[in-house]
Motif scaffolding. Structure first.
Motif, PDB file in Angstrom:
ATOM      1  N   TRP A 280       0.839  -1.200   0.000  1.00  0.00           N
ATOM      2  CA  TRP A 280       0.000   0.000   0.000  1.00  0.00           C
ATOM      3  C   TRP A 280       0.874   1.249   0.000  1.00  0.00           C
ATOM      4  CZ3 TRP A 280      -4.794  -0.597   3.743  1.00  0.00           C
ATOM      5  CH2 TRP A 280      -5.541  -1.703   3.330  1.00  0.00           C
ATOM      6  N   GLY A 281       1.830   1.278   0.913  1.00  0.00           N
ATOM      7  CA  GLY A 281       2.726   2.427   0.965  1.00  0.00           C
ATOM      8  C   GLY A 281       3.545   2.571  -0.295  1.00  0.00           C
ATOM      9  N   GLY A 282       4.015   1.441  -0.842  1.00  0.00           N
ATOM     10  CA  GLY A 282       4.803   1.517  -2.070  1.00  0.00           C
ATOM     11  C   GLY A 282       4.004   2.056  -3.240  1.00  0.00           C
ATOM     12  N   LEU A 283       2.732   1.632  -3.373  1.00  0.00           N
ATOM     13  CA  LEU A 283       1.903   2.105  -4.478  1.00  0.00           C
ATOM     14  C   LEU A 283       1.614   3.598  -4.342  1.00  0.00           C
ATOM     15  CD1 LEU A 283       0.219   1.581  -6.984  1.00  0.00           C
ATOM     16  CD2 LEU A 283      -1.675   0.872  -5.495  1.00  0.00           C
ATOM     17  N   ILE A 284       1.260   4.043  -3.144  1.00  0.00           N
ATOM     18  CA  ILE A 284       0.993   5.473  -2.945  1.00  0.00           C
ATOM     19  C   ILE A 284       2.252   6.291  -3.189  1.00  0.00           C
ATOM     20  CG2 ILE A 284       0.326   7.203  -1.223  1.00  0.00           C
ATOM     21  CD1 ILE A 284      -1.527   5.170   0.008  1.00  0.00           C
ATOM     22  N   LEU A 285       3.407   5.761  -2.781  1.00  0.00           N
ATOM     23  CA  LEU A 285       4.662   6.472  -3.005  1.00  0.00           C
ATOM     24  C   LEU A 285       4.946   6.628  -4.500  1.00  0.00           C
ATOM     25  CD1 LEU A 285       7.804   6.029  -0.870  1.00  0.00           C
ATOM     26  CD2 LEU A 285       8.054   6.121  -3.332  1.00  0.00           C
ATOM     27  N   VAL A 286       4.730   5.563  -5.272  1.00  0.00           N
ATOM     28  CA  VAL A 286       4.965   5.634  -6.720  1.00  0.00           C
ATOM     29  C   VAL A 286       3.998   6.621  -7.371  1.00  0.00           C
ATOM     30  CG1 VAL A 286       4.823   4.322  -8.871  1.00  0.00           C
ATOM     31  CG2 VAL A 286       5.966   3.343  -6.877  1.00  0.00           C
ATOM     32  N   LEU A 287       2.725   6.560  -6.995  1.00  0.00           N
ATOM     33  CA  LEU A 287       1.751   7.507  -7.547  1.00  0.00           C
ATOM     34  C   LEU A 287       2.101   8.942  -7.168  1.00  0.00           C
ATOM     35  CD1 LEU A 287      -1.594   5.579  -6.932  1.00  0.00           C
ATOM     36  CD2 LEU A 287      -0.395   5.905  -9.095  1.00  0.00           C
ATOM     37  N   GLY A 288       2.639   9.126  -5.964  1.00  0.00           N
ATOM     38  CA  GLY A 288       3.063  10.465  -5.558  1.00  0.00           C
ATOM     39  C   GLY A 288       4.206  10.990  -6.401  1.00  0.00           C
ATOM     40  N   VAL A 289       5.187  10.134  -6.680  1.00  0.00           N
ATOM     41  CA  VAL A 289       6.316  10.549  -7.520  1.00  0.00           C
ATOM     42  C   VAL A 289       5.834  10.920  -8.916  1.00  0.00           C
ATOM     43  CG1 VAL A 289       8.412   9.743  -8.637  1.00  0.00           C
ATOM     44  CG2 VAL A 289       8.033   9.239  -6.227  1.00  0.00           C
ATOM     45  N   VAL A 290       4.963  10.074  -9.495  1.00  0.00           N
ATOM     46  CA  VAL A 290       4.448  10.346 -10.842  1.00  0.00           C
ATOM     47  C   VAL A 290       3.652  11.638 -10.863  1.00  0.00           C
ATOM     48  CG1 VAL A 290       2.885   9.493 -12.634  1.00  0.00           C
ATOM     49  CG2 VAL A 290       4.448   7.917 -11.483  1.00  0.00           C
ATOM     50  N   SER A 291       2.795  11.844  -9.867  1.00  0.00           N
ATOM     51  CA  SER A 291       1.976  13.060  -9.821  1.00  0.00           C
ATOM     52  C   SER A 291       2.836  14.304  -9.663  1.00  0.00           C
ATOM     53  CB  SER A 291       0.967  12.964  -8.675  1.00  0.00           C
ATOM     54  OG  SER A 291       0.087  11.884  -8.865  1.00  0.00           O
ATOM     55  N   ALA A 292       3.835  14.235  -8.784  1.00  0.00           N
ATOM     56  CA  ALA A 292       4.679  15.405  -8.550  1.00  0.00           C
ATOM     57  C   ALA A 292       5.453  15.782  -9.807  1.00  0.00           C
ATOM     58  CB  ALA A 292       5.637  15.134  -7.388  1.00  0.00           C
ATOM     59  N   LEU A 293       6.064  14.806 -10.458  1.00  0.00           N
ATOM     60  CA  LEU A 293       6.895  15.105 -11.626  1.00  0.00           C
ATOM     61  C   LEU A 293       6.046  15.506 -12.828  1.00  0.00           C
ATOM     62  CD1 LEU A 293       9.715  15.236 -12.794  1.00  0.00           C
ATOM     63  CD2 LEU A 293       9.571  12.796 -13.319  1.00  0.00           C
TER      64      LEU A 293
END
Length: 661
Positions: A280-293
């Protein structure tokens, strides 16, 4: 009045504030004269903001949790309400931005000049604020969905205020489709939760075992439903057009607050479970990186002032998601310092974003109000004509870039501390990978806002019609000045803000957070920010003193070989960020419109650079068109012949009987 507020229960103050906010627009709808109605609405909004902010801050400082159960006749369990530290933290942006926006509207959207739109705009502005506060305190799934739908519909009415514009109508349609798709996912979430727990009442924090309930389906439904509202990539398709089309004080409330309701729903849902699965944390972290960039790259490519700010909101939501993902990784691995830094950084950045993003939208509204356009390439030189607005906008721009001594720096600093693992016991090596990506995001953010500020406020006017703009009055200046002051104060002295965040961090996790003072040098951080802020203020005062004592001398500067430079020779926003955007054409996919130049003496031609919404225009819309083409044959069945419709029904019944047999 102060003693009365101190003696009242903070949760009761919040409920009264919600009712006041919901009723604030009613006098303007019923009054025969619009101007007194708008003023009365602003007074009621100020009272609601004062009550709500006082109650929320007291709840956080006193670590209170107060629950209510209201009687209703609906067959969905009791209408439970509760105010805990996590709710109180999200209530602060609601009431702060609502109060500032109501005062700002008196100058930006005055009733005397907008008789046809102002009453409804003011009415739904109060409903939106009350609905957001209501869903934060709801503890019943059905009650939560009621407040969620009231928030969604009131936001649609607000963004469609200028519905005669085709672009506004299109933005409203996309918003309705996206928000109701997200709501459908929330229906799935609460129905499955009802089946697992036997009630629509929210389960107690950390009471559900992911191994005993369909946790994966619940999490993915929450991520889809709440992520669509928050604007997490790739569920952001409604956000740029909606925020750009709405009036600026509505954009401030939507971007500064409404996006956070998606973050709140996701955080609240995750808090039901213990232990939290690592993925769960890994998926949210990846989505956060994609959204930020991707969000900041989209912002860098924009020509529209408000679209740039809207796309930068996707970036900041990505940073918040990045922090939440980091915290969940820390909680799943038993790394308490990592959990503390990630969640504290995420919630602190959430609060900071609710200060500088409304400030920027208020500033954008002042610019649009003055120039009559949202196209940055038609502006220029506004700092000389609007010095106060330019100063306030500069504060917001520096804050959103994460530069000290403004408040945007502190939250990102905590995330860096978690990524690099210097203050974390048993650091997670893979978490060092988001650190350079976050640094790239910060660099592109600086480029984007240097472009925005330079093109809009510096140089000389690019269009002669804007040499004498209509300047904003004090009703627009006071909210901007207040938010700018809060951005500076929260950056120089982050301690009081962290005192508000720490109870919410403790309320979310299943483990008590570590003391933040042992993880990061807060004292040195405050001292450094204070010295930097004092140096900037001192330099400004010395410059003003010198300018007053030194006679002004005007002269020409070197014109790069042009004997008679013109405003058209300045950099535009497109040319300034062109080289950067070309590096990310796969994300932005800009469309260049213009004829091919041929011959020794080509004729005058028009060239346009049009940023596109890649996911919406190149993925979702083609799918809808393909679906429409595939099902076009069904239209032949709708011919209006009653006897053939009866034949369809009989045929269907016959086939069902055969199948049942």
């Amino acid at each position: 009045m102060e003693s009365a507020l101190e003696g009242a229960d903070p949760a009761s103050q919040i409920l009264v504030a919600i009712v006041l906010a919901a009723l604030s627009g009613v006098p303007g709808v019923l009054a025969r004269k619009f101007v007194p109605g708008q003023i009365l609405a602003a007074v009621m909004a100020a009272a609601a903001s004062l009550l709500g902010l006082t109650g929320a801050v007291r709840t956080l400082l006193e670590h209170r949790t107060t629950a209510f159960s209201l009687a209703w006749t609906l067959p969905f369990g009791p209408a439970d309400l509760a105010v805990d530290p996590l709710s109180a933290l999200f209530l602060i942006p609601v009431f702060l931005v609502f109060g500032c926006g109501s005062l700002y509207a008196l100058g930006y959207w005055p009733a005397a000049e907008n008789r046809s739109t102002e009453p409804a705009l003011t009415f739904f502005y109060g409903i939106l604020a009350a609905a957001m506060a209501g869903l934060v305190v709801a503890r019943n799934g059905v009650l939560f969905l009621m407040a969620w739908e009231a928030m969604a519909l009131s936001a649609w009415f607000l963004l469609a205020t200028e519905h005669r514009d085709p672009a506004v109508r299109q933005a409203g349609i996309v918003y309705l489709a996206a928000t109701h798709a997200g709501t459908a996912a929330l229906f799935v979430l609460f129905c499955i939760l009802r089946g697992a727990t036997g009630s629509f009442v929210f389960p107690a924090p950390h009471s559900l075992d992911p191994a005993l309930v369909p946790a994966t389906v619940l999490f993915l439904a929450a991520l889809a439903g709440f992520g669509a509202k928050a604007g997490i990539m790739p569920l952001h398709i409604w956000l740029p057009a909606a925020h750009a089309s709405a009036p600026s004080h509505v954009s401030a409330l939507m971007s500064g607050v409404m996006l956070k309701m998606g973050i709140y729903g996701l955080v609240r849902t995750i808090s039901f479970f213990a232990p939290v699965p690592l993925w769960w944390g890994g998926l949210i972290l990846v989505l956060g990186v994609v959204s930020a960039l991707a969000g900041i790259v989209l912002a860098a490519s924009q020509r529209d002032l408000k679209r740039l700010l809207a796309c930068s909101s996707i970036e900041n939501i990505g940073i918040i998601a990045l922090g939440i993902g980091t915290a969940l990784v820390g909680e799943a691995t038993g790394n308490v310092p990592l959990y503390t830094l990630g969640m504290t950084g995420a919630l602190l950045h959430l609060l900071n974003h609710s200060l500088f993003k409304p400030l920027l939208f208020f500033g954008a509204g002042a610019v649009i109000h003055a120039t009559g356009t949202r196209e940055m390439d038609r502006m220029g030189g506004l700092a000389r004509l609007m010095p106060r607005s330019a100063l306030f906008f500069l504060v917001g721009a520096l804050a959103i870039c994460g530069l000290p001594p403004l408040n945007g720096f502190v939250g990102e600093f905590l995330l860096y501390a978690g990524f690099f693992g210097e203050a974390v016991a048993d650091p997670v090596p893979l978490l060092a990978l988001p650190a350079p990506l976050l640094a790239v995001v910060g660099g592109i953010a600086v480029v984007s806002f240097v472009k925005l500020y330079g093109v809009v406020f510096l140089g000389v006017p690019r269009c002669g019609a804007h040499h004498h703009p209509h300047l904003p009055d004090w009703r627009m200046g006071v909210p901007m000045g207040l938010l700018a002051l809060l951005c500076l104060a929260a950056g120089i002295a982050p301690g009081p803000v962290l005192c508000l965040v720490e109870p919410a961090v403790a309320a979310f996790g299943m483990v008590p957070p570590a003391a933040l003072e042992t993880l990061v040098p807060l004292g040195w951080l405050t001292l450094g920010a204070g010295m930097l802020g004092a140096a900037v203020i001192l330099a400004g005062l010395l410059l003003m003193y010198r300018l007053k004592r030194t006679p002004a001398v005007r002269g020409t500067t070197w014109g790069c070989g042009y004997p008679v430079p013109s405003p058209r020779m300045q950099y535009t926003g497109v040319s300034f960020a062109g080289s950067l955007v070309r590096q990310f054409e796969g994300v932005v996919a800009p469309r260049r419109e213009g004829p091919a130049v041929a011959g020794f003496f080509p004729a005058p031609a028009l060239f346009r650079f049009v940023p596109t919404e890649t996911i919406l225009e190149r993925v979702i819309m083609p799918l809808f068109r393909a679906a429409g083409f595939s099902f076009a044959f069904l239209r032949r069945l709708q011919h209006g012949r009653l006897h053939l419709y009866m034949l369809y029904i009989l045929t269907t019944l016959f086939l069902l009987m055969v199948w049942a047999h």
